[in-house]
Design a protein around this motif. Sequence first.
Motif, PDB file in Angstrom:
ATOM      1  N   ARG A   1     -56.957   6.082 -33.706  1.00 56.84           N
ATOM      2  CA  ARG A   1     -58.277   6.569 -33.333  1.00 56.84           C
ATOM      3  C   ARG A   1     -58.550   7.885 -34.068  1.00 56.84           C
ATOM      4  O   ARG A   1     -57.707   8.786 -34.062  1.00 56.84           O
ATOM      5  CB  ARG A   1     -58.358   6.795 -31.818  1.00 56.84           C
ATOM      6  CG  ARG A   1     -59.795   7.005 -31.318  1.00 56.84           C
ATOM      7  CD  ARG A   1     -59.788   7.486 -29.871  1.00 56.84           C
ATOM      8  NE  ARG A   1     -59.141   6.551 -28.967  1.00 56.84           N
ATOM      9  CZ  ARG A   1     -59.775   5.745 -28.123  1.00 56.84           C
ATOM     10  NH1 ARG A   1     -61.098   5.763 -28.071  1.00 56.84           N
ATOM     11  NH2 ARG A   1     -59.098   4.940 -27.327  1.00 56.84           N
ATOM     12  N   PRO A   2     -59.706   8.032 -34.699  1.00 57.31           N
ATOM     13  CA  PRO A   2     -60.006   9.285 -35.404  1.00 57.31           C
ATOM     14  C   PRO A   2     -60.111  10.452 -34.429  1.00 57.31           C
ATOM     15  O   PRO A   2     -60.430  10.276 -33.245  1.00 57.31           O
ATOM     16  CB  PRO A   2     -61.372   9.015 -36.054  1.00 57.31           C
ATOM     17  CG  PRO A   2     -61.535   7.525 -36.013  1.00 57.31           C
ATOM     18  CD  PRO A   2     -60.785   7.047 -34.821  1.00 57.31           C
ATOM     19  N   ILE A   3     -59.856  11.641 -34.945  1.00 59.57           N
ATOM     20  CA  ILE A   3     -60.109  12.843 -34.149  1.00 59.57           C
ATOM     21  C   ILE A   3     -61.385  13.539 -34.615  1.00 59.57           C
ATOM     22  O   ILE A   3     -61.857  14.464 -33.968  1.00 59.57           O
ATOM     23  CB  ILE A   3     -58.925  13.825 -34.160  1.00 59.57           C
ATOM     24  CG1 ILE A   3     -58.681  14.401 -35.565  1.00 59.57           C
ATOM     25  CG2 ILE A   3     -57.668  13.153 -33.629  1.00 59.57           C
ATOM     26  CD1 ILE A   3     -57.690  15.558 -35.585  1.00 59.57           C
ATOM     27  N   LEU A   4     -61.933  13.092 -35.747  1.00 59.68           N
ATOM     28  CA  LEU A   4     -63.190  13.631 -36.260  1.00 59.68           C
ATOM     29  C   LEU A   4     -64.018  12.479 -36.809  1.00 59.68           C
ATOM     30  O   LEU A   4     -63.499  11.617 -37.526  1.00 59.68           O
ATOM     31  CB  LEU A   4     -62.952  14.681 -37.339  1.00 59.68           C
ATOM     32  CG  LEU A   4     -64.189  15.347 -37.960  1.00 59.68           C
ATOM     33  CD1 LEU A   4     -63.867  16.791 -38.385  1.00 59.68           C
ATOM     34  CD2 LEU A   4     -64.720  14.582 -39.171  1.00 59.68           C
ATOM     35  N   ALA A   5     -65.297  12.456 -36.457  1.00 62.58           N
ATOM     36  CA  ALA A   5     -66.200  11.420 -36.964  1.00 62.58           C
ATOM     37  C   ALA A   5     -67.550  12.047 -37.272  1.00 62.58           C
ATOM     38  O   ALA A   5     -68.042  12.880 -36.509  1.00 62.58           O
ATOM     39  CB  ALA A   5     -66.363  10.289 -35.951  1.00 62.58           C
ATOM     40  N   PHE A   6     -68.141  11.627 -38.383  1.00 69.08           N
ATOM     41  CA  PHE A   6     -69.460  12.119 -38.792  1.00 69.08           C
ATOM     42  C   PHE A   6     -70.349  10.934 -39.117  1.00 69.08           C
ATOM     43  O   PHE A   6     -69.945  10.010 -39.821  1.00 69.08           O
ATOM     44  CB  PHE A   6     -69.351  13.009 -40.033  1.00 69.08           C
ATOM     45  CG  PHE A   6     -69.795  14.425 -39.807  1.00 69.08           C
ATOM     46  CD1 PHE A   6     -71.144  14.740 -39.686  1.00 69.08           C
ATOM     47  CD2 PHE A   6     -68.866  15.456 -39.714  1.00 69.08           C
ATOM     48  CE1 PHE A   6     -71.554  16.050 -39.477  1.00 69.08           C
ATOM     49  CE2 PHE A   6     -69.262  16.769 -39.514  1.00 69.08           C
ATOM     50  CZ  PHE A   6     -70.609  17.073 -39.390  1.00 69.08           C
ATOM     51  N   GLY A   7     -71.572  10.961 -38.594  1.00 61.64           N
ATOM     52  CA  GLY A   7     -72.560   9.945 -38.913  1.00 61.64           C
ATOM     53  C   GLY A   7     -73.935  10.565 -38.998  1.00 61.64           C
ATOM     54  O   GLY A   7     -74.078  11.791 -39.052  1.00 61.64           O
TER      55      GLY A   7
ATOM     56  N   ARG B   1     -76.675  15.226 -27.887  1.00 65.20           N
ATOM     57  CA  ARG B   1     -77.119  16.381 -27.113  1.00 65.20           C
ATOM     58  C   ARG B   1     -76.488  16.403 -25.731  1.00 65.20           C
ATOM     59  O   ARG B   1     -76.067  17.458 -25.235  1.00 65.20           O
ATOM     60  CB  ARG B   1     -78.643  16.383 -27.028  1.00 65.20           C
ATOM     61  CG  ARG B   1     -79.304  16.764 -28.353  1.00 65.20           C
ATOM     62  CD  ARG B   1     -80.802  16.541 -28.347  1.00 65.20           C
ATOM     63  NE  ARG B   1     -81.402  17.043 -29.592  1.00 65.20           N
ATOM     64  CZ  ARG B   1     -82.630  16.756 -29.986  1.00 65.20           C
ATOM     65  NH1 ARG B   1     -83.398  15.962 -29.244  1.00 65.20           N
ATOM     66  NH2 ARG B   1     -83.091  17.242 -31.136  1.00 65.20           N
ATOM     67  N   ALA B   2     -76.387  15.232 -25.117  1.00 59.45           N
ATOM     68  CA  ALA B   2     -75.786  15.156 -23.785  1.00 59.45           C
ATOM     69  C   ALA B   2     -74.293  15.461 -23.824  1.00 59.45           C
ATOM     70  O   ALA B   2     -73.740  16.043 -22.892  1.00 59.45           O
ATOM     71  CB  ALA B   2     -76.023  13.770 -23.188  1.00 59.45           C
ATOM     72  N   GLY B   3     -73.630  15.063 -24.919  1.00 60.35           N
ATOM     73  CA  GLY B   3     -72.198  15.261 -25.035  1.00 60.35           C
ATOM     74  C   GLY B   3     -71.781  16.516 -25.753  1.00 60.35           C
ATOM     75  O   GLY B   3     -70.591  16.725 -25.999  1.00 60.35           O
ATOM     76  N   ALA B   4     -72.749  17.360 -26.103  1.00 64.15           N
ATOM     77  CA  ALA B   4     -72.470  18.611 -26.819  1.00 64.15           C
ATOM     78  C   ALA B   4     -71.739  18.363 -28.137  1.00 64.15           C
ATOM     79  O   ALA B   4     -70.863  19.133 -28.540  1.00 64.15           O
ATOM     80  CB  ALA B   4     -71.669  19.578 -25.931  1.00 64.15           C
ATOM     81  N   TRP B   5     -72.111  17.256 -28.800  1.00 63.26           N
ATOM     82  CA  TRP B   5     -71.589  17.029 -30.133  1.00 63.26           C
ATOM     83  C   TRP B   5     -72.281  17.974 -31.107  1.00 63.26           C
ATOM     84  O   TRP B   5     -73.309  18.576 -30.784  1.00 63.26           O
ATOM     85  CB  TRP B   5     -71.834  15.584 -30.562  1.00 63.26           C
ATOM     86  CG  TRP B   5     -71.206  14.547 -29.680  1.00 63.26           C
ATOM     87  CD1 TRP B   5     -70.290  14.752 -28.683  1.00 63.26           C
ATOM     88  CD2 TRP B   5     -71.452  13.129 -29.707  1.00 63.26           C
ATOM     89  NE1 TRP B   5     -69.948  13.563 -28.086  1.00 63.26           N
ATOM     90  CE2 TRP B   5     -70.652  12.537 -28.699  1.00 63.26           C
ATOM     91  CE3 TRP B   5     -72.270  12.311 -30.479  1.00 63.26           C
ATOM     92  CZ2 TRP B   5     -70.649  11.169 -28.448  1.00 63.26           C
ATOM     93  CZ3 TRP B   5     -72.269  10.944 -30.236  1.00 63.26           C
ATOM     94  CH2 TRP B   5     -71.458  10.374 -29.229  1.00 63.26           C
ATOM     95  N   THR B   6     -71.728  18.090 -32.303  1.00 60.08           N
ATOM     96  CA  THR B   6     -72.310  18.972 -33.311  1.00 60.08           C
ATOM     97  C   THR B   6     -73.431  18.234 -34.049  1.00 60.08           C
ATOM     98  O   THR B   6     -73.207  17.162 -34.623  1.00 60.08           O
ATOM     99  CB  THR B   6     -71.238  19.432 -34.308  1.00 60.08           C
ATOM    100  OG1 THR B   6     -70.275  20.234 -33.612  1.00 60.08           O
ATOM    101  CG2 THR B   6     -71.857  20.261 -35.433  1.00 60.08           C
TER     102      THR B   6
ATOM    103  N   GLY C   1     -73.480  29.490 -38.972  1.00 58.22           N
ATOM    104  CA  GLY C   1     -74.256  28.945 -37.869  1.00 58.22           C
ATOM    105  C   GLY C   1     -73.379  28.101 -36.980  1.00 58.22           C
ATOM    106  O   GLY C   1     -72.156  28.015 -37.180  1.00 58.22           O
ATOM    107  N   PRO C   2     -73.948  27.429 -36.005  1.00 57.90           N
ATOM    108  CA  PRO C   2     -73.149  26.692 -35.029  1.00 57.90           C
ATOM    109  C   PRO C   2     -72.312  25.567 -35.626  1.00 57.90           C
ATOM    110  O   PRO C   2     -71.181  25.345 -35.192  1.00 57.90           O
ATOM    111  CB  PRO C   2     -74.196  26.159 -34.038  1.00 57.90           C
ATOM    112  CG  PRO C   2     -75.504  26.230 -34.768  1.00 57.90           C
ATOM    113  CD  PRO C   2     -75.393  27.401 -35.679  1.00 57.90           C
ATOM    114  N   SER C   3     -72.841  24.841 -36.618  1.00 59.42           N
ATOM    115  CA  SER C   3     -72.086  23.718 -37.165  1.00 59.42           C
ATOM    116  C   SER C   3     -70.885  24.191 -37.970  1.00 59.42           C
ATOM    117  O   SER C   3     -69.762  23.684 -37.800  1.00 59.42           O
ATOM    118  CB  SER C   3     -72.996  22.851 -38.039  1.00 59.42           C
ATOM    119  OG  SER C   3     -74.006  22.247 -37.263  1.00 59.42           O
TER     120      SER C   3
END
Length: 336
Positions: free
Chosen positions: A253-259, A311-316, A36-38
Amino acid sequence: MHLNPALLKLRWLFALLLILPLLGQAEEVLPSWRDGPSRTAIIGFVEAVTEEGGKGYVPPSERIAVFDNDGTLWSEQPLYFQILFAFAEVKRLAPQHPEWKTQQPFKAVLEDDHRVFAASGIRGLMEIVTATHTGIDTQTFNQNARRWLATAVHPRTHKPFTEMVYQPMLELLSFLRDNGFKTYIVSGGEVAFMRTFAEEVYGIPPEQVIGTTFATRFQDKDGQLSIQRLPELTHNDDGPGKPESIEAVIGRRPILAFGNSDGDLQMLQWTAAGSGPRFMGLVHHTDAKREWAYDRDSKIGRLDKALDKARAGAWTIVDMASEWRRIYPFEATTGE
């Protein structure tokens, strides 16, 4: 020169035997994630930043990935697990504090009066946490936390809290480390509490765990050396506190972040504001059957402003119900 057909067939078979294990490995990437997309976005991002010579290549020293803990790496309902630990500690320590029988918010905790405790707000919560997390040395606190984690079970699943971790996120952590990433926890949870289980459960060593912090003091008492935990909060690692601690502790600065909540918004924004390839992800709790479904109106792990920004920034945005084949390590994998 013409090869004997039988020999040619044997060579093809030998080549196939060499290729099959590689194909099996490819199929095993993030196995608890549905196509899927993620999943596609994650794999695509990792491939882009690890392809030497590619325009998105990031050297291993800069492959920093940060993860919130509560609601991102393990469940956070019906209450943050560390709060449940603090409640249990109040009950365990109550015989040493007879005044708690009549003193709020301790009285509410001892009587399981959640309504009265909720009315005490953040001030009441900090009283409970301070009473159970400070005034002792670090070794004693670690022993208390480990004892609780070894015996306590979740009120709904009756599984140990350390099994209430998300199998897809465990796979993601391993996948990133296999590709040269350094993985950090950056959580609003108290740092010493998380360090008691993070390495065993997530494979993240204590020096890569960042969280809310109490003041400490070195003590030499008749040759007995200790680090005392003081009833003074020195850093609240939530909201803007997250990028502040990333800068102070990691220095990159991270290049990947999950919350998963509004408390992670500034960490995600800080990651997004960097140059080059960036990945920002949110775990969206949409599965009321296997876990919980909540976002904008939840008092625990509220996801409102961060959802709009994502949603505005097209984040996953990971839809837990549709994109995870299983949630916990102890449950069976569901079909496609």
